[in-house]
Design a protein around this motif. Structure first.
Motif, short mmCIF file in Angstrom:
data_model
loop_
_atom_site.label_atom_id
_atom_site.label_comp_id
_atom_site.label_asym_id
_atom_site.label_seq_id
_atom_site.Cartn_x
_atom_site.Cartn_y
_atom_site.Cartn_z
N GLN A 423 -5.41 -1.38 -4.23
CA GLN A 423 -4.40 -2.44 -4.23
C GLN A 423 -4.73 -3.55 -3.22
O GLN A 423 -4.12 -4.63 -3.27
CB GLN A 423 -3.02 -1.84 -3.93
CG GLN A 423 -2.54 -0.88 -5.02
CD GLN A 423 -1.19 -0.27 -4.70
OE1 GLN A 423 -0.70 -0.33 -3.57
NE2 GLN A 423 -0.56 0.33 -5.70
N GLU A 424 -5.67 -3.27 -2.32
CA GLU A 424 -6.13 -4.26 -1.35
C GLU A 424 -7.65 -4.30 -1.40
O GLU A 424 -8.34 -3.95 -0.43
CB GLU A 424 -5.64 -3.92 0.06
CG GLU A 424 -4.12 -3.89 0.19
CD GLU A 424 -3.67 -3.45 1.58
OE1 GLU A 424 -4.50 -2.88 2.34
OE2 GLU A 424 -2.50 -3.67 1.91
N PRO A 425 -8.22 -4.75 -2.50
CA PRO A 425 -9.67 -4.62 -2.72
C PRO A 425 -10.54 -5.50 -1.83
O PRO A 425 -11.75 -5.30 -1.78
CB PRO A 425 -9.83 -5.03 -4.19
CG PRO A 425 -8.66 -5.92 -4.47
CD PRO A 425 -7.53 -5.38 -3.64
N VAL A 426 -9.95 -6.44 -1.10
CA VAL A 426 -10.76 -7.31 -0.24
C VAL A 426 -11.16 -6.61 1.05
O VAL A 426 -12.08 -7.07 1.75
CB VAL A 426 -10.03 -8.63 0.09
CG1 VAL A 426 -9.77 -9.42 -1.18
CG2 VAL A 426 -8.74 -8.39 0.85
N HIS A 427 -10.48 -5.51 1.41
CA HIS A 427 -10.80 -4.78 2.64
C HIS A 427 -11.87 -3.73 2.33
O HIS A 427 -11.64 -2.82 1.53
CB HIS A 427 -9.55 -4.13 3.22
CG HIS A 427 -8.51 -5.13 3.64
ND1 HIS A 427 -8.68 -5.96 4.73
CD2 HIS A 427 -7.30 -5.44 3.10
CE1 HIS A 427 -7.62 -6.74 4.84
NE2 HIS A 427 -6.77 -6.44 3.89
N LEU A 428 -13.03 -3.85 2.99
CA LEU A 428 -14.22 -3.07 2.63
C LEU A 428 -14.27 -1.74 3.37
O LEU A 428 -15.21 -1.42 4.11
CB LEU A 428 -15.47 -3.90 2.91
CG LEU A 428 -15.48 -5.26 2.18
CD1 LEU A 428 -16.69 -6.09 2.62
CD2 LEU A 428 -15.46 -5.08 0.68
N LYS A 429 -13.26 -0.91 3.14
CA LYS A 429 -13.16 0.40 3.77
C LYS A 429 -13.95 1.43 2.97
O LYS A 429 -14.23 1.22 1.78
CB LYS A 429 -11.69 0.84 3.84
CG LYS A 429 -10.77 -0.12 4.58
CD LYS A 429 -9.35 0.42 4.52
CE LYS A 429 -8.35 -0.55 5.10
NZ LYS A 429 -6.97 -0.02 5.02
#
Length: 468
Positions: A423-429
């Motif tokens: 749901q937050e695909p911009v955060h590269l975890k």
């Protein structure tokens, strides 16, 4: 039996580890409250007595010979630092990265030419060290020279590590010698635009810690017993992570990894990875992150920072981890209680469950801040993405440490909060890492051991870091 004794003088607990060198095992561990206010050796002696009893369960203590006694410390708040640079996005940020990697807690960064008001703030602040940077090699000279002259004019009494434009290094040395400033010279943290060189500055910061800070913290009594206090505790943890990831010529490492350390005052995240883009059509933007990166979240802690954790996460996020849809939990009151009672130890399932919900919130937020982020860019050739920071999507291992993780019956539940969220695909975890737990609290001790015996440290970590 020949053993190493490692000591971690923590802000809350003094932790001892006896390492059996011959059998490559942890002989015993012990801890007691750190007594920095009186004599730090009181807490140490209490822990040492406990360690003796633990060893006696296996062998007579008289058979143990401690061939080396080494320590790290984060007592009395650890190493507090100000970083000064030229522009926030470049040399000020580079200085901050160098300071964090050295185990310091960066209280504030300053940019451009300082004014007298800022210098008064710096002079009166309870910091241990200043890192002065600014300008690439051969670039801007005026800013760092101006700031060096102000530091001299205001007679700053804490050590200053200079790691800026090499073209003015001689001038700054002359200014500081004349003003009797305690200074240390290092190579530029950013010799070229967007190119970091943080290791020389990190090494100078560690020297300052050993030479000056230990004495200032009233820890001379400890140095009479041990071989030396080698580094701040976070730097020891980072050293352990580096050697475990990269290995040596004789001992293979495990590859890229993250370390999540949740404490009472801060949550620290260490990543050992290049963090280059893993997806097509992604370009790196801005200042590169160092291979060994550490971030410190001073507002995410289980006790000292419980209120600021609540403010950062919000009641809703903590309630999500509590599965509290009917708002039965007094989230604000429970966070306030932990802030007001910093030595509180959870004694029942309800208190443990709430602590772990706090820890999951700290895990999610700290990892979001540490990992890289994607920025969408529209070009004539279509949509492209810029990557700011590290891409850690494919990181194979996440290691959890800190009391709330180590003592949890379900540490995987806490660590799962660090994973990539669709749901937050911009955060590269990390998307699908294996989770390891530092059950015996040995990471800092392994960092100390790795200074002399890195192969042994790697083998012990492989043996004692438990997959969950």
């Amino acid at each position: 039996m020949k053993c190493y004794l490692t000591i971690d003088f923590g802000s809350t607990y003094t932790k001892l580890t006896a390492i059996d060198i011959e059998n490559e095992s942890i002989l015993a561990t012990a801890k007691d409250i750190t007594t920095i206010e009186d004599d730090i050796m009181i807490g140490f002696n209490n822990a040492f007595e406990t360690l003796k009893k633990e060893i006696e369960k296996t062998i007579p203590f008289s058979e143990v010979e401690f061939t080396n006694k080494v320590a790290c410390s984060s007592a009395a708040g650890g190493l507090k630092m100000f970083a000064i640079g030229l522009v926030p996005e470049l040399t000020a940020e580079a200085a901050k990265k160098a300071a964090l990697g050295a185990g310091a807690r960066v209280m504030k960064t300053y940019s451009y030419e300082l004014n007298s008001k800022e210098m008064e703030e710096i002079k009166n602040a309870p910091v241990d060290i200043i890192l002065l940077a600014g300008g690439t090699d051969g670039g801007n000279k005026d800013c760092i020279l101006h700031n060096a002259k102000l530091i001299a004019k205001h007679k700053i009494e804490v050590p200053v590590v200079v790691a800026g434009n090499k073209a003015v290094a001689d001038d700054i040395e002359e200014i500081f010698k004349e003003a009797e400033i305690d200074y240390y010279m290092a190579d530029n943290v950013m010799p070229k635009i967007n190119k970091l060189n943080v290791e020389p500055a990190r090494e100078e910061i560690r020297k300052v810690f050993m030479n000056k800070i230990v004495e200032a913290k009233g820890m001379k009594n400890a140095e009479e017993f041990i071989s030396g206090i080698l580094m701040p505790t976070p730097a020891a943890v980072l050293k352990a992570a580096e050697v475990l990831a990269g290995g040596t010529d004789d001992e293979e490492g495990i590859g890229d990894l993250l370390v999540l350390d949740i404490g009472g005052a801060t949550t620290d995240v260490h990543s050992i990875a290049k963090g280059e883009p893993t997806k097509a059509g992604v370009l790196i933007k801005g200042l590169e992150d160092p291979y060994s990166k550490r971030t410190v979240e001073g507002d995410l802690g289980m006790r000292y920072s419980a209120i600021s954790l609540l403010e950062a996460a919000g009641s809703r996020k903590i309630r999500t981890y509590l599965n509290d849809t009917e708002k039965k939990w007094d989230v604000k009151g429970l966070c306030r209680y932990r802030h007001d009672n910093i030595r509180m130890v959870p004694r029942n399932d309800e208190e443990i469950f709430f602590d772990e919900a706090m820890a999951m919130a700290a895990t999610e937020i700290s990892m979001t801040r540490h990992c890289g982020i994607l920025e969408c860019v529209y070009t004539p050739m279509g949509t492209m993405f810029n990557q700011v920071g590290k891409d850690l999507l494919n990181t194979p291992f996440v290691i959890g440490t800190g009391g709330v993780i180590i003592h949890s019956k379900n540490p995987k539940r806490i660590l799962e909060a660090c994973k990539f969220n669709p749901q937050e695909p911009v955060h590269l975890k990390p998307e699908n890492p294996k989770f390891l737990v530092d059950k015996t609290y040995i990471l800092s001790s392994m960092g100390l051991l790795a200074q002399e015996l890195p192969n042994l440290a790697i083998r012990i970590m492989k043996k004692y870091l438990v997959e969950v």
